[in-house]
Design a protein around this motif. Structure first.
Motif, PDB file in Angstrom:
ATOM      1  N   ASN A   1       0.910  -1.392  -0.059  1.00  0.00           N
ATOM      2  CA  ASN A   1       0.017   0.002  -0.045  1.00  0.00           C
ATOM      3  C   ASN A   1       0.685   1.230   0.215  1.00  0.00           C
ATOM      4  OD1 ASN A   1      -2.100   2.111   0.373  1.00  0.00           O
ATOM      5  ND2 ASN A   1      -2.323   1.598   2.445  1.00  0.00           N
ATOM      6  N   PRO A   2       1.151   1.751  -1.196  1.00  0.00           N
ATOM      7  CA  PRO A   2       2.073   3.018  -1.494  1.00  0.00           C
ATOM      8  C   PRO A   2       1.248   4.218  -1.200  1.00  0.00           C
ATOM      9  CG  PRO A   2       1.268   2.237  -3.408  1.00  0.00           C
ATOM     10  CD  PRO A   2       0.958   1.249  -2.653  1.00  0.00           C
TER      11      PRO A   2
ATOM     12  N   SER B   1      -2.264   7.463   3.913  1.00  0.00           N
ATOM     13  CA  SER B   1      -3.283   6.893   4.778  1.00  0.00           C
ATOM     14  C   SER B   1      -4.858   7.326   4.507  1.00  0.00           C
ATOM     15  CB  SER B   1      -3.192   7.157   6.289  1.00  0.00           C
ATOM     16  OG  SER B   1      -4.330   6.795   7.227  1.00  0.00           O
TER      17      SER B   1
ATOM     18  N   SER C   1      -6.490   6.480   1.638  1.00  0.00           N
ATOM     19  CA  SER C   1      -6.291   6.934   0.161  1.00  0.00           C
ATOM     20  C   SER C   1      -7.408   6.440  -0.893  1.00  0.00           C
ATOM     21  CB  SER C   1      -5.023   6.271  -0.341  1.00  0.00           C
ATOM     22  OG  SER C   1      -5.390   6.199  -1.805  1.00  0.00           O
TER      23      SER C   1
ATOM     24  N   THR D   1       8.125  -5.157  -0.567  1.00  0.00           N
ATOM     25  CA  THR D   1       7.339  -4.707   0.826  1.00  0.00           C
ATOM     26  C   THR D   1       7.960  -5.082   1.808  1.00  0.00           C
ATOM     27  OG1 THR D   1       5.085  -4.224   1.583  1.00  0.00           O
ATOM     28  CG2 THR D   1       5.550  -6.444   1.026  1.00  0.00           C
TER      29      THR D   1
ATOM     30  N   ASP E   1      -3.117   1.000   5.940  1.00  0.00           N
ATOM     31  CA  ASP E   1      -1.976   2.087   6.211  1.00  0.00           C
ATOM     32  C   ASP E   1      -0.855   1.835   5.170  1.00  0.00           C
ATOM     33  OD1 ASP E   1      -3.533   3.485   7.928  1.00  0.00           O
ATOM     34  OD2 ASP E   1      -2.679   2.424   9.709  1.00  0.00           O
ATOM     35  N   PRO E   2      -0.150   2.633   4.812  1.00  0.00           N
ATOM     36  CA  PRO E   2       0.793   2.475   3.879  1.00  0.00           C
ATOM     37  C   PRO E   2       2.082   1.735   4.745  1.00  0.00           C
ATOM     38  CG  PRO E   2       0.344   4.745   3.708  1.00  0.00           C
ATOM     39  CD  PRO E   2      -0.465   4.270   4.876  1.00  0.00           C
TER      40      PRO E   2
END
Length: 710
Positions: free
Chosen positions: A101-102, A105, A107, A129, A689-690
């Motif tokens: 997840n880039p 928060s 998104s 990751t 969350d990223p």
């Protein structure tokens, strides 16, 4: 318990409508159209760049969105899907993200991707990751995990990996350690999180433990599938090159445009002729135009009939064929000097069907400008008006035709549309000759030459010379003027050490040279200890890069100490240790390599011009492309086109080229191939969350030079 997307709460009906799905339950007739294109979301890092390079080399279409660029495309439902002719269309068959997840928060872009992947069953690759529960893994801490360098580690393909996307590998994945002073591979090793549906495909032993940690694995959750990669890499590293095919096959389900194979061909130049020998006292080669000591003797190097027996036996043991680029006058001269005897030519002619043959011109003459060799380095002779003096079209034609006649007289199985000129002459060579000899192209045309070998180190892209196409060849760092290992090392030392150490200083003048030495090599051990491993790694890197370009050596390297064989064995032994039997080295002749390069260039041009569209509906794949364009694809075994089998078997699939007639090209997948369907589910997952920041060592951001091609 039902979940909602954290940032944008949508009812199921609104979600379906936003993604272009027809109302009501999905039926077989409502199977969505899945476009054969990958969405690659990059962050400027080496891992997404490596996957982009792999897709480009394969010829697999993709759309890239760079998160570092302002004004970029926003990812939303309309960008991802729509409806065509009343049928729901997913515009991308797979999604590649820099990590799981880039995005920031909350998104909405991650929410759109999550919904898209769920509804259309689109797989996601997390290029690199951090190991964490959100990616299906435990944190890499304590005895159950590890964060740090894995340089020199040997990872293993699991049983699930072999049965799945990495079945073309033999079982091990070695991680490079080319320079102990540079960090080249950083990884997070971790085991699956408690309760996670996670299947490791590639794993390595956690340091200080007997347990294994995942490096590549599949995480299934919330009606989504992610390929979780927890080590960083660049496009040149061997570990990525080994796994790249499987990453693409996993994300596309084995149905995609483009193809990848592992190629290795070796041309042996100057056969029948003799090569001048390096002089360690003069630091040059008597007989060469740049070695002007008139009192030096050449002591030339020439193969013997015993060397032919060795070459044939070696070919048979390796299931490999040499391409012999020959100069017929070498045999004529030998017979004139030896009362009509030439045992080498007699043996090669007797064993002619054990090799492939390439016209290398009759006398190996220089076919560019007329050389003035009274100065060092040489220059082109000029006319009174200052224009360049060129070797004539007639002289070039004679070199081609006379060698062809010699071959026909001796019964060699020659392909007349192939040619390699001596020293690749006739084509531009800097700095002395910046342009092709204008007489070269008409001479090629007059003699029916369609494929012309060129030097990849100075002319790396295929190009036209008149009507002919070039075929760039990799020069192996095994010198033409060396028959003995000690000679090779002595010249290597001269070239790649400093002037203070008695060398040429080329590395001081050109710091980008990749084979520089900190100190001279021992002439008795330097070849096997230093040069062979480095050249093997370079050449194997070419083989693993879906690069069909041939390599070339010289006949001098197959005699005396036979210094070519340790490198050739290193490449083939290394390859055999890495790949399963269903993924053999592809050994093509010059014209077939040229054809492959030409098809690829035409294909890439059509992709870039937006002239190719492909999609899948159920078990049918449709490709729309311009008439005459060769279409390339990789598909499951049993796929047919027009009722006939498509492609040929390789790496557990079939791949190949098929011509487009301008009308839609229809391919039928085998009935056992799973087809995507739409899923109207309200069990949507929250956008997590990223991922925490991931580390990129210097050896990945800036590739260690040992893997750079020469």
């Amino acid at each position: 318990m039902k979940r909602t997307i954290r940032t944008t709460v949508l009812t199921v009906g609104a979600l379906i409508a936003a993604l272009g799905l027809p109302a009501g339950a999905a039926h077989a007739d409502d199977a969505p159209r899945i476009d054969l294109r990958v969405l690659l979301v990059s962050d400027g890092g080496p891992s997404t760049a490596a996957i982009a390079a792999e897709l480009t080399d394969d010829g697999t279409p993709f759309t890239e969105i760079d998160l570092t660029q302002s004004g970029r495309q926003v990812i939303d439902a309309g960008f991802l899907a729509d409806t065509v002719d009343g049928r729901a269309r997913a515009k991308f068959q797979a999604v590649v993200l820099p990590n799981d997840n880039p995005f920031a928060s909350g998104s909405s872009e991650m929410a759109a991707l999550t919904a898209y992947e769920q509804v259309y069953q689109i797989p996601q690759v997390d290029a690199y990751t951090y190991a964490r529960p959100e990616a299906g893994l435990q944190y890499p801490a304590g005895s159950a995990g590890y964060s740090g360098s894995i340089d020199g580690t040997q990872a293993d393909v699991t049983a699930a990996g072999k049965a799945g996307p990495f079945g073309y590998l033999d079982g091990t994945v070695p991680f490079e350690d080319n320079d102990p002073s540079v960090g080249e591979s950083y990884a997070y090793l971790a085991q699956p999180a408690a309760g996670a549906d996670f299947t490791p495909y590639v794993e390595a032993t956690i340091p200080g433990s007997s347990a294994k940690g995942s490096l590549v694995g599949e995480y299934r959750h919330d009606n989504r599938r992610e390929l979780v990669v927890t080590f960083v890499y660049n496009q040149y590293q061997e570990q990525f090159r080994l796994l790249a095919r499987g990453i693409v096959e996993w994300m596309t389900g084995g149905v995609h445009l483009g193809a990848s194979r592992n190629y290795f061909a070796v041309h042996v130049d100057d056969v029948f002729a003799q090569d001048d020998r390096w002089n360690s006292e003069l630091n040059c080669t008597p007989g060469d135009v740049d070695c002007t000591d008139s009192g030096a003797t050449a002591d030339p190097i020439r193969m013997t009939s015993v060397d032919v027996d060795y070459a044939v036996a070696w070919e048979q043991s390796r299931n490999f064929t040499f391409d012999l680029a020959f100069n017929g006058s070498g045999s004529v001269d030998q017979r004139e000097d030896n009362n009509g005897v030439d045992q080498l030519a007699d043996k090669l002619v007797a064993d002619k069907n054990d090799f492939r043959w390439i016209n290398h011109t009759y006398t190996h003459a220089f076919l560019g400008c007329v050389q003035n060799t009274t100065v060092v380095p040489w220059v082109c002779e000029t006319n009174a008006d200052g224009s360049t003096q060129w070797v004539s079209q007639n002289d070039i034609s004679d070199e081609i035709a006379n060698n062809r006649v010699w071959a026909e007289t001796n019964g060699l199985p020659l392909e007349n549309d192939e040619l390699v000129t001596g020293e690749h002459s006739g084509m531009r060579i800097l700095p002395q000759q910046p342009d092709d000899n204008p007489n070269l192209a008409p001479a090629l045309a007059a003699n029916g030459v369609d494929w012309l070998g060129s030097d990849n180190s100075r002319d790396p892209q295929q190009r036209q010379v008149g009507a002919a196409e070039t075929v760039p060849r990799y020069p192996m760092n095994i010198f033409y003027n060396a028959g003995k290992a000690s000679e090779e090392v002595d010249e290597y030392n001269w070239l790649y050490t400093s002037r203070a150490q008695g060398g040429s200083g080329i590395c001081e003048d050109n710091p980008t040279t990749t084979t520089c030495l900190s100190a001279p090599l021992d002439t008795s051990t330097g070849y096997t200890g230093e040069i062979v491993p480095l050249e093997t790694r370079i050449d194997l890197g070419h083989v693993l890069s879906n690069d069909p370009r041939p390599h070339y050596i010289h006949q001098s390297n197959l005699t005396e100490d036979r210094i070519a064989y340790p490198v050739l064995n290193g490449v083939l032994d290394g390859y055999q240790a890495l790949f399963a039997d269903n993924t053999p080295v592809v050994n093509l002749r010059l014209k077939d390599i040229g054809t492959e390069l030409k098809r690829r260039a035409d294909w890439q041009a059509a992709l870039q011009a937006g002239q190719v569209t492909a999609y899948r509906i159920g078990d049918a794949v449709t490709v729309e492309a311009p008439a005459g364009l060769e279409v390339t694809a990789t598909l499951p075994t049993g796929t047919t086109v027009g009722g006939a089998a498509f492609g040929s078997a390789y790496a557990g699939a079939v791949s190949g080229w098929t011509p487009s007639a301008g009308s839609p090209l229809s391919l039928t997948l085998p009935a056992t191939t799973a087809s995507p369907s739409v899923t109207a589910s309200d069990d949507t997952a929250p956008a997590t969350d990223p991922a925490p920041g991931t580390r990129v060592p210097a050896g990945v951001a800036d590739p260690v030079t040992a893997t750079v091609t020469n």
